[in-house]
Design a protein around this motif. Structure first.
Motif, PDB file in Angstrom:
ATOM      1  N   ARG A 116       0.839  -1.205   0.000  1.00  0.00           N
ATOM      2  CA  ARG A 116       0.000   0.000   0.000  1.00  0.00           C
ATOM      3  C   ARG A 116       0.873   1.255   0.000  1.00  0.00           C
ATOM      4  O   ARG A 116       0.551   2.261  -0.643  1.00  0.00           O
ATOM      5  CB  ARG A 116      -0.927  -0.003   1.211  1.00  0.00           C
ATOM      6  CG  ARG A 116      -1.948  -1.145   1.210  1.00  0.00           C
ATOM      7  CD  ARG A 116      -2.973  -0.962   2.317  1.00  0.00           C
ATOM      8  NE  ARG A 116      -3.848  -2.128   2.423  1.00  0.00           N
ATOM      9  CZ  ARG A 116      -3.708  -3.088   3.333  1.00  0.00           C
ATOM     10  NH1 ARG A 116      -2.722  -3.005   4.229  1.00  0.00           N
ATOM     11  NH2 ARG A 116      -4.537  -4.111   3.366  1.00  0.00           N
ATOM     12  N   ARG A 117       1.962   1.189   0.733  1.00  0.00           N
ATOM     13  CA  ARG A 117       2.883   2.331   0.784  1.00  0.00           C
ATOM     14  C   ARG A 117       3.631   2.510  -0.530  1.00  0.00           C
ATOM     15  O   ARG A 117       3.830   3.641  -0.993  1.00  0.00           O
ATOM     16  CB  ARG A 117       3.876   2.115   1.933  1.00  0.00           C
ATOM     17  CG  ARG A 117       4.991   3.145   2.021  1.00  0.00           C
ATOM     18  CD  ARG A 117       5.891   2.863   3.222  1.00  0.00           C
ATOM     19  NE  ARG A 117       6.557   1.569   3.136  1.00  0.00           N
ATOM     20  CZ  ARG A 117       7.714   1.361   2.512  1.00  0.00           C
ATOM     21  NH1 ARG A 117       8.333   2.377   1.890  1.00  0.00           N
ATOM     22  NH2 ARG A 117       8.267   0.171   2.499  1.00  0.00           N
ATOM     23  N   LEU A 118       4.038   1.404  -1.155  1.00  0.00           N
ATOM     24  CA  LEU A 118       4.873   1.462  -2.350  1.00  0.00           C
ATOM     25  C   LEU A 118       4.065   1.729  -3.621  1.00  0.00           C
ATOM     26  O   LEU A 118       4.561   2.369  -4.546  1.00  0.00           O
ATOM     27  CB  LEU A 118       5.647   0.153  -2.507  1.00  0.00           C
ATOM     28  CG  LEU A 118       6.604  -0.206  -1.364  1.00  0.00           C
ATOM     29  CD1 LEU A 118       7.168  -1.606  -1.565  1.00  0.00           C
ATOM     30  CD2 LEU A 118       7.735   0.809  -1.258  1.00  0.00           C
ATOM     31  N   ALA A 119       2.836   1.198  -3.688  1.00  0.00           N
ATOM     32  CA  ALA A 119       1.963   1.360  -4.859  1.00  0.00           C
ATOM     33  C   ALA A 119       2.696   1.046  -6.162  1.00  0.00           C
ATOM     34  O   ALA A 119       2.806   1.902  -7.047  1.00  0.00           O
ATOM     35  CB  ALA A 119       1.377   2.768  -4.890  1.00  0.00           C
ATOM     36  N   PRO A 120       3.185  -0.181  -6.327  1.00  0.00           N
ATOM     37  CA  PRO A 120       3.946  -0.520  -7.526  1.00  0.00           C
ATOM     38  C   PRO A 120       3.049  -0.744  -8.744  1.00  0.00           C
ATOM     39  O   PRO A 120       1.843  -0.998  -8.618  1.00  0.00           O
ATOM     40  CB  PRO A 120       4.629  -1.829  -7.122  1.00  0.00           C
ATOM     41  CG  PRO A 120       3.638  -2.471  -6.191  1.00  0.00           C
ATOM     42  CD  PRO A 120       3.037  -1.326  -5.409  1.00  0.00           C
ATOM     43  N   ASP A 121       3.646  -0.672  -9.919  1.00  0.00           N
ATOM     44  CA  ASP A 121       2.917  -0.997 -11.144  1.00  0.00           C
ATOM     45  C   ASP A 121       2.598  -2.490 -11.211  1.00  0.00           C
ATOM     46  O   ASP A 121       1.588  -2.884 -11.794  1.00  0.00           O
ATOM     47  CB  ASP A 121       3.737  -0.603 -12.380  1.00  0.00           C
ATOM     48  CG  ASP A 121       3.933   0.895 -12.503  1.00  0.00           C
ATOM     49  OD1 ASP A 121       3.087   1.650 -11.972  1.00  0.00           O
ATOM     50  OD2 ASP A 121       4.935   1.320 -13.118  1.00  0.00           O
ATOM     51  N   LEU A 122       3.473  -3.308 -10.646  1.00  0.00           N
ATOM     52  CA  LEU A 122       3.295  -4.767 -10.657  1.00  0.00           C
ATOM     53  C   LEU A 122       3.591  -5.326  -9.276  1.00  0.00           C
ATOM     54  O   LEU A 122       4.549  -4.901  -8.621  1.00  0.00           O
ATOM     55  CB  LEU A 122       4.251  -5.417 -11.675  1.00  0.00           C
ATOM     56  CG  LEU A 122       4.389  -6.944 -11.611  1.00  0.00           C
ATOM     57  CD1 LEU A 122       3.102  -7.621 -12.068  1.00  0.00           C
ATOM     58  CD2 LEU A 122       5.567  -7.415 -12.467  1.00  0.00           C
ATOM     59  N   ALA A 123       2.776  -6.279  -8.837  1.00  0.00           N
ATOM     60  CA  ALA A 123       3.055  -7.035  -7.616  1.00  0.00           C
ATOM     61  C   ALA A 123       2.915  -8.518  -7.942  1.00  0.00           C
ATOM     62  O   ALA A 123       2.016  -8.915  -8.686  1.00  0.00           O
ATOM     63  CB  ALA A 123       2.103  -6.654  -6.489  1.00  0.00           C
ATOM     64  N   THR A 124       3.810  -9.327  -7.402  1.00  0.00           N
ATOM     65  CA  THR A 124       3.680 -10.778  -7.522  1.00  0.00           C
ATOM     66  C   THR A 124       3.432 -11.346  -6.135  1.00  0.00           C
ATOM     67  O   THR A 124       4.019 -10.898  -5.149  1.00  0.00           O
ATOM     68  CB  THR A 124       4.938 -11.428  -8.129  1.00  0.00           C
ATOM     69  OG1 THR A 124       6.091 -11.125  -7.322  1.00  0.00           O
ATOM     70  CG2 THR A 124       5.176 -10.942  -9.548  1.00  0.00           C
ATOM     71  N   LEU A 125       2.545 -12.344  -6.080  1.00  0.00           N
ATOM     72  CA  LEU A 125       2.218 -12.985  -4.811  1.00  0.00           C
ATOM     73  C   LEU A 125       2.219 -14.488  -4.998  1.00  0.00           C
ATOM     74  O   LEU A 125       1.425 -15.028  -5.765  1.00  0.00           O
ATOM     75  CB  LEU A 125       0.848 -12.520  -4.305  1.00  0.00           C
ATOM     76  CG  LEU A 125       0.323 -13.213  -3.046  1.00  0.00           C
ATOM     77  CD1 LEU A 125       1.235 -12.932  -1.850  1.00  0.00           C
ATOM     78  CD2 LEU A 125      -1.107 -12.758  -2.735  1.00  0.00           C
ATOM     79  N   CYS A 126       3.124 -15.152  -4.305  1.00  0.00           N
ATOM     80  CA  CYS A 126       3.119 -16.610  -4.230  1.00  0.00           C
ATOM     81  C   CYS A 126       3.121 -16.952  -2.746  1.00  0.00           C
ATOM     82  O   CYS A 126       4.100 -16.686  -2.043  1.00  0.00           O
ATOM     83  CB  CYS A 126       4.329 -17.217  -4.930  1.00  0.00           C
ATOM     84  SG  CYS A 126       4.271 -19.023  -5.007  1.00  0.00           S
ATOM     85  N   ALA A 127       2.015 -17.491  -2.254  1.00  0.00           N
ATOM     86  CA  ALA A 127       1.868 -17.725  -0.817  1.00  0.00           C
ATOM     87  C   ALA A 127       0.875 -18.856  -0.589  1.00  0.00           C
ATOM     88  O   ALA A 127       0.084 -19.191  -1.469  1.00  0.00           O
ATOM     89  CB  ALA A 127       1.382 -16.450  -0.125  1.00  0.00           C
ATOM     90  N   GLY A 128       0.937 -19.421   0.607  1.00  0.00           N
ATOM     91  CA  GLY A 128       0.039 -20.505   0.965  1.00  0.00           C
ATOM     92  C   GLY A 128       0.700 -21.866   0.956  1.00  0.00           C
ATOM     93  O   GLY A 128       0.172 -22.820   1.522  1.00  0.00           O
ATOM     94  N   GLY A 129       1.870 -21.968   0.311  1.00  0.00           N
ATOM     95  CA  GLY A 129       2.560 -23.252   0.253  1.00  0.00           C
ATOM     96  C   GLY A 129       2.951 -23.763   1.622  1.00  0.00           C
ATOM     97  O   GLY A 129       2.775 -24.953   1.931  1.00  0.00           O
ATOM     98  N   ASN A 130       3.472 -22.888   2.478  1.00  0.00           N
ATOM     99  CA  ASN A 130       3.852 -23.312   3.821  1.00  0.00           C
ATOM    100  C   ASN A 130       2.628 -23.719   4.646  1.00  0.00           C
ATOM    101  O   ASN A 130       2.722 -24.579   5.527  1.00  0.00           O
ATOM    102  CB  ASN A 130       4.619 -22.192   4.531  1.00  0.00           C
ATOM    103  CG  ASN A 130       6.022 -22.009   3.984  1.00  0.00           C
ATOM    104  OD1 ASN A 130       6.655 -22.959   3.533  1.00  0.00           O
ATOM    105  ND2 ASN A 130       6.511 -20.778   3.993  1.00  0.00           N
ATOM    106  N   ASP A 131       1.492 -23.102   4.348  1.00  0.00           N
ATOM    107  CA  ASP A 131       0.252 -23.487   5.031  1.00  0.00           C
ATOM    108  C   ASP A 131      -0.188 -24.881   4.593  1.00  0.00           C
ATOM    109  O   ASP A 131      -0.574 -25.720   5.432  1.00  0.00           O
ATOM    110  CB  ASP A 131      -0.859 -22.483   4.711  1.00  0.00           C
ATOM    111  CG  ASP A 131      -0.555 -21.083   5.194  1.00  0.00           C
ATOM    112  OD1 ASP A 131      -1.189 -20.631   6.161  1.00  0.00           O
ATOM    113  OD2 ASP A 131       0.328 -20.431   4.605  1.00  0.00           O
ATOM    114  N   ILE A 132      -0.132 -25.148   3.285  1.00  0.00           N
ATOM    115  CA  ILE A 132      -0.569 -26.430   2.751  1.00  0.00           C
ATOM    116  C   ILE A 132       0.277 -27.573   3.294  1.00  0.00           C
ATOM    117  O   ILE A 132      -0.211 -28.701   3.479  1.00  0.00           O
ATOM    118  CB  ILE A 132      -0.516 -26.414   1.212  1.00  0.00           C
ATOM    119  CG1 ILE A 132      -1.481 -25.370   0.646  1.00  0.00           C
ATOM    120  CG2 ILE A 132      -0.829 -27.787   0.632  1.00  0.00           C
ATOM    121  CD1 ILE A 132      -2.930 -25.632   0.949  1.00  0.00           C
TER     122      ILE A 132
END
Length: 260
Positions: A77-93
């Motif tokens: 929210r602070r950075l407001a980038p043109d692109l964000a990548t999100l890879c998450a949930g693997g450690n939960d699985i």
């Protein structure tokens, strides 16, 4: 790194996630880790005037999905980038009793929030673990999670990099000795896949077959498995039993959007 054939209308990029995105086991010249996200940033910046493209990597090894949401989303929210990548949930699985449907619901909530702060969002499916000791038993849960990832991408207008279908990642050379994190060549192939998933043409193909390799004998495979269990599996299990994380006391390697 592959030559870039075109550029995208992106001037800033922030990567969120865990050890996969932090880049573990891909040594960087500064003594830290590079990884596919650093490599993707290089592909996106190629051909631009020096200093024009800015990149932040907020990922920290061992982070669970809720930790990523609590710690890294506010930074986006602070950075407001043109692109964000999100890879998450693997450690939960990977945790016993984890429900991929429930994890995916929390993941989508994170994507909705991320879309409010980033111009474009790229997410990932999980790896196919068919050839990984122990983790192959979680293949069904990962496949279920992946179906959710594709639906999340459709509902929220996100690009998706399909790691499951990239068969070259099923070669042992794509993985480091711990079999949990990619090798440098594995990270490079993921960077190329991510670039292509965003619509960027690359000279190198992430699906390019590996060179022919002399097959290991059953005895060699058994010895490698024993050594892996001793050096990597048992310490990993021990941390789980003690409630410890490899990311304890680790900070993001690149918390601000800085020029490459």
């Amino acid at each position: 790194m592959a030559d870039q054939l075109e550029t995208l209308d992106l001037n800033s990029y922030a990567a969120l996630g865990d050890s996969f995105t932090e880049g573990l086991n891909d040594p960087a010249p500064d003594g830290g880790f590079a990884g596919w996200a650093d490599r993707l940033a290089g592909l996106l910046a190629a051909g631009r005037p020096e200093g024009e493209f800015r990149y932040a990597n907020l990922a920290i090894r061992g982070r669970l999905l809720d930790q990523i949401i609590a710690e890294q989303l506010p930074q986006v929210r602070r950075l407001a980038p043109d692109l964000a990548t999100l890879c998450a949930g693997g450690n939960d699985i990977l945790r016993p009793g984890a429900d991929p449907d429930e994890v995916a619901e929390r993941f989508e909530n994170a994507v909705v929030a991320l879309r409010e702060s980033a111009g474009r969002v790229l997410i990932f499916t999980g790896f196919d673990t068919r050839g990984v000791p122990l983790l192959k038993h979680l293949r069904g849960k990962i496949a279920t999670y992946n179906m959710h990832m594709r639906a999340v991408a459709d509902r929220n207008d996100c690009a998706v990099a399909d790691l499951w279908s990239l068969r070259t990642l099923q070669d042992r050379r794509a993985w480091s000795e711990d079999r949990l994190h990619l090798s440098p060549e594995g990270h490079q192939r993921v960077a190329l896949l991510a670039a292509r998933s965003l619509g960027l043409a690359t000279a190198d193909d992430p699906a390019e077959p590996w060179p022919t390799e002399h097959p290991h004998s059953p005895a060699e495979v058994r010895q490698e498995n024993i050594q892996w269990a001793r050096e990597h599996l048992l310490p990993w299990v021990g941390r789980r039993l003690r409630g410890e994380s490899s990311g304890d006391h680790v900070e993001a390697k690149r918390p601000d959007l800085l020029p490459l």
